[in-house]
Design a protein around this motif. Sequence first.
Motif, mmCIF file in Angstrom:
data_model
loop_
_atom_site.group_PDB
_atom_site.id
_atom_site.type_symbol
_atom_site.label_atom_id
_atom_site.label_comp_id
_atom_site.label_asym_id
_atom_site.label_seq_id
_atom_site.Cartn_x
_atom_site.Cartn_y
_atom_site.Cartn_z
ATOM 1 N N PHE A 263 0.807 -1.213 0.000
ATOM 2 C CA PHE A 263 0.000 0.000 0.000
ATOM 3 C C PHE A 263 0.848 1.274 0.000
ATOM 4 C CE2 PHE A 263 -2.994 -2.872 2.502
ATOM 5 C CZ PHE A 263 -3.766 -3.174 1.396
ATOM 6 N N THR A 264 2.052 1.229 0.559
ATOM 7 C CA THR A 264 2.812 2.462 0.793
ATOM 8 C C THR A 264 4.065 2.602 -0.055
ATOM 9 O OG1 THR A 264 4.035 1.440 2.617
ATOM 10 C CG2 THR A 264 1.977 2.564 3.163
ATOM 11 N N GLY A 265 4.814 1.511 -0.237
ATOM 12 C CA GLY A 265 6.046 1.590 -1.009
ATOM 13 C C GLY A 265 5.856 2.162 -2.403
ATOM 14 N N PRO A 266 4.817 1.714 -3.153
ATOM 15 C CA PRO A 266 4.610 2.275 -4.486
ATOM 16 C C PRO A 266 4.376 3.787 -4.485
ATOM 17 C CG PRO A 266 3.431 0.211 -4.284
ATOM 18 C CD PRO A 266 3.940 0.552 -2.906
ATOM 19 N N VAL A 267 3.824 4.317 -3.391
ATOM 20 C CA VAL A 267 3.595 5.764 -3.302
ATOM 21 C C VAL A 267 4.867 6.488 -2.865
ATOM 22 C CG1 VAL A 267 2.268 7.602 -2.192
ATOM 23 C CG2 VAL A 267 1.146 5.457 -2.830
ATOM 24 N N LEU A 268 5.449 6.051 -1.738
ATOM 25 C CA LEU A 268 6.617 6.746 -1.195
ATOM 26 C C LEU A 268 7.825 6.654 -2.118
ATOM 27 C CD1 LEU A 268 6.411 5.704 2.580
ATOM 28 C CD2 LEU A 268 5.705 7.885 1.554
ATOM 29 N N TYR A 269 8.139 5.436 -2.563
ATOM 30 C CA TYR A 269 9.373 5.222 -3.313
ATOM 31 C C TYR A 269 9.168 5.178 -4.819
ATOM 32 C CZ TYR A 269 10.329 3.687 1.444
ATOM 33 O OH TYR A 269 10.418 3.614 2.814
ATOM 34 N N GLY A 270 7.918 5.015 -5.241
ATOM 35 C CA GLY A 270 7.604 5.027 -6.658
ATOM 36 C C GLY A 270 7.121 6.382 -7.118
ATOM 37 N N ASP A 271 5.901 6.734 -6.738
ATOM 38 C CA ASP A 271 5.302 7.985 -7.202
ATOM 39 C C ASP A 271 6.063 9.220 -6.725
ATOM 40 O OD1 ASP A 271 3.302 6.481 -8.430
ATOM 41 O OD2 ASP A 271 2.019 6.543 -6.654
ATOM 42 N N LEU A 272 6.480 9.227 -5.453
ATOM 43 C CA LEU A 272 7.136 10.409 -4.890
ATOM 44 C C LEU A 272 8.660 10.354 -4.997
ATOM 45 C CD1 LEU A 272 4.976 11.063 -1.694
ATOM 46 C CD2 LEU A 272 4.907 12.243 -3.899
ATOM 47 N N MET B 192 -3.237 2.161 4.780
ATOM 48 C CA MET B 192 -3.287 0.724 4.550
ATOM 49 C C MET B 192 -4.375 0.362 3.542
ATOM 50 S SD MET B 192 -0.835 -0.763 6.298
ATOM 51 C CE MET B 192 0.173 0.651 5.743
ATOM 52 N N SER B 193 -4.660 1.270 2.640
ATOM 53 C CA SER B 193 -5.591 1.039 1.540
ATOM 54 C C SER B 193 -4.899 1.407 0.238
ATOM 55 C CB SER B 193 -6.863 1.877 1.705
ATOM 56 O OG SER B 193 -7.580 1.515 2.859
ATOM 57 N N ASN C 263 -4.338 6.894 -2.279
ATOM 58 C CA ASN C 263 -2.970 7.258 -2.626
ATOM 59 C C ASN C 263 -2.804 8.751 -2.835
ATOM 60 O OD1 ASN C 263 -2.474 4.565 -2.434
ATOM 61 N ND2 ASN C 263 -1.883 4.265 -4.554
ATOM 62 N N SER C 264 -3.845 9.392 -3.344
ATOM 63 C CA SER C 264 -3.805 10.843 -3.471
ATOM 64 C C SER C 264 -3.725 11.509 -2.097
ATOM 65 C CB SER C 264 -5.042 11.342 -4.228
ATOM 66 O OG SER C 264 -5.040 12.745 -4.343
ATOM 67 N N LEU C 265 -4.459 10.956 -1.131
ATOM 68 C CA LEU C 265 -4.406 11.486 0.232
ATOM 69 C C LEU C 265 -3.034 11.249 0.862
ATOM 70 C CD1 LEU C 265 -7.936 10.397 1.518
ATOM 71 C CD2 LEU C 265 -7.162 12.735 1.082
ATOM 72 N N LYS C 266 -2.427 10.089 0.587
ATOM 73 C CA LYS C 266 -1.075 9.817 1.083
ATOM 74 C C LYS C 266 -0.086 10.843 0.531
ATOM 75 C CE LYS C 266 -2.043 4.902 0.916
ATOM 76 N NZ LYS C 266 -1.774 3.656 0.194
ATOM 77 N N ILE C 267 -0.187 11.091 -0.754
ATOM 78 C CA ILE C 267 0.712 12.071 -1.373
ATOM 79 C C ILE C 267 0.542 13.436 -0.734
ATOM 80 C CG2 ILE C 267 1.085 13.401 -3.494
ATOM 81 C CD1 ILE C 267 0.676 10.829 -5.057
ATOM 82 N N LYS C 268 -0.702 13.860 -0.570
ATOM 83 C CA LYS C 268 -0.974 15.163 0.024
ATOM 84 C C LYS C 268 -0.426 15.250 1.447
ATOM 85 C CE LYS C 268 -4.866 18.337 0.883
ATOM 86 N NZ LYS C 268 -4.675 18.544 2.332
ATOM 87 N N GLN C 269 -0.682 14.213 2.254
ATOM 88 C CA GLN C 269 -0.243 14.244 3.648
ATOM 89 C C GLN C 269 1.273 14.145 3.759
ATOM 90 O OE1 GLN C 269 -2.168 11.372 6.170
ATOM 91 N NE2 GLN C 269 -1.652 12.507 8.017
ATOM 92 N N ALA C 270 1.887 13.253 2.987
ATOM 93 C CA ALA C 270 3.343 13.117 3.031
ATOM 94 C C ALA C 270 4.026 14.409 2.605
ATOM 95 C CB ALA C 270 3.788 11.963 2.127
ATOM 96 N N THR C 271 3.497 15.042 1.581
ATOM 97 C CA THR C 271 4.090 16.293 1.097
ATOM 98 C C THR C 271 3.996 17.379 2.152
ATOM 99 O OG1 THR C 271 3.511 15.697 -1.181
ATOM 100 C CG2 THR C 271 4.040 18.004 -0.748
#
Length: 337
Positions: free
Chosen positions: A230-239, A313-314, A320-328
């Motif tokens: 759920f997280t690796g593709p966003v943190l290490y892939g998209d971002l 964890m979804s 994933n858009s919310l993860k990006i927004k919050q991580a940023t």
Amino acid sequence: MKNLYISKYIRYRSSLLLIVIMFVIGGCSSTQPTNNDSSASSSETTSEVNGEDISSKTRTFTHKMGTIQVPEHPKRVIGLYVEDQLQALGVKPVMQWGSGGQTRSYLNLQDVPVLDVSGGVNFEAVLSADPDLIILFNDSLAVKGGYEQFSAIAPTYVFDDANENWRESLTTIGDLLQMSDQATEVIKQYDQQAADSARTLQQAIGNETVALLRIEQKGMLLYGGPSKGFTGPVLYGDLQLQPDPLVRELAWEDYNKQITMETIPELTADHIFIVVGNQAEEQAEQLYTNPLWQNIPAVQKNHVHEVDFLTWMSSGPIANSLKIKQATELLQNRNLQ
């Protein structure tokens, strides 16, 4: 309950038989390519019942569990654990996944009935929702006769794993719902958001490293690299963020890896994201007060970020858009904490 199943099943199978007969007589089907491994074709039949013309249009899809006839424009959709993708397409499901009283609250579906699957599937509740299409994110609810019971209620499409690649599953769902253009647009907007945020974070933190921990009653999980989860593709892939060396060493090719307190001193990440599992607050507090934890770099710098469990964890364009927004926001403002 059994009679309700039989009645709806008979009506559904009868309509399929009628379609097949008219297909043979009139040769009225045409094959259309799809954007996934399934195959689809269209058919239309017109018959007379009690002096009235009845028209039926369906499309054929082949999936993990077999072949189904899907209404040309499904109106009442149950998408268990793919509600994120449905919402992104502007489709409100008629029932939502739940487990142990939990739902994916970030989707704001408070008025949608919950199907709690933690103790098995309540098929009477599924029937009462009167769906014309059911989508299952994998076959975990379809085994041991479950698929037959779902299919007796409505055409049922089963993914191998819809969360493995949300872009592919969104494309497939868009095809099922005749919303392929909308699916393409959702992916385009998401990719643009990810690219913009990746540039922002490169300017904000450069090559500072990150990691994500999940705290559960039975221990801690270190989440892995960009190919799974759920997280690796966003943190290490998209971002395009830099992983902590321990992530590469232990979990890079995996969904996650369990670690112990003795491993904590090796966690040298500049930033740590944390999700706390259901009823694991006590375990989280034990971690936070442990001297081994208090001495690692991210804690010393006040760069530990506790984030929402159900969102992180979804998987899906909204989560994933919310993860990006919050991580940023968290990483960009690290010096303001």
